[in-house]
Design a protein around this motif. Structure first.
Motif: not given
Length: 181
Positions: A104-117, A166-171
């Motif tokens: 679970t990644c709840l209310m976290v992704l909006e804080h992340v610098n490197d989304l791909n990493d 797109e972010l999810a599909f790219n991974h």
């Protein structure tokens, strides 16, 4: 993320007081119950687990629940509730003993610098056919409703349905379900 969340979470909160509105807790509870019906496995990681409130909800449905939280203060609070907590930032250098069936990644992704990493690390720690549950602010809704008061300095990412997919599909992730709340 900040190492000390006292500004957001307060210094004098009561031990049993929740930081989340009842409606949100009820919503997450229903989500976790639905996810429980999709898997027979029990190994769960909550990224950005804060003081462990979501871990408490998750533990109603899953027996092996753990969290990762960068704030030392909040990680200690979650650990006091009996959960295994890694006090660290989630990234591709984090190594767990085994992979997870649910992350679970709840209310976290909006804080992340490197989304791909970050997403790469999630995929590396997620079992094949595992489930990832993400909750983020709806960037489209903020713009459409002109709710600019919902733009926070600590949120460095905003997502639309399309950008999140797109972010999810790219991974290599597949969409099971998406809804606006």
């Amino acid at each position: 993320y900040y190492d000390n969340y006292s500004i957001l979470y307060g210094e004098n909160e009561e031990e049993n007081k929740t930081l989340y509105p009842k409606e949100l807790l009820d919503y997450y509870d229903k989500c976790f119950e639905k996810i429980r019906g999709l898997t027979t496995e029990n190994n769960v990681l909550d990224i950005g687990c804060a003081s462990g409130e979501m871990l408490c909800l998750l533990s109603k449905y899953f027996s092996q629940v753990q969290g990762i939280e960068p704030s030392k203060k909040l990680a200690e609070k979650a650990a006091q509730k009996g959960f295994h907590i890694s006090n660290d930032y989630f990234n591709k250098n984090i190594c767990f003993q085994k992979k997870f069936n649910l992350i679970t990644c709840l209310m976290v992704l909006e804080h992340v610098n490197d989304l791909n990493d970050f997403l790469e690390a999630i995929v590396d720690n997620l079992e094949d056919n595992g489930i990832l549950m993400i909750n983020v602010p709806n960037g489209s809704k903020i713009v459409e409703s002109m709710s600019y008061f919902d733009i926070y300095p600590e949120h460095i990412n905003y997502f639309t349905e399309k950008s999140l997919m797109e972010l999810a599909f790219n991974h290599g992730l597949k969409l099971i379900y998406m809804e606006q709340v």
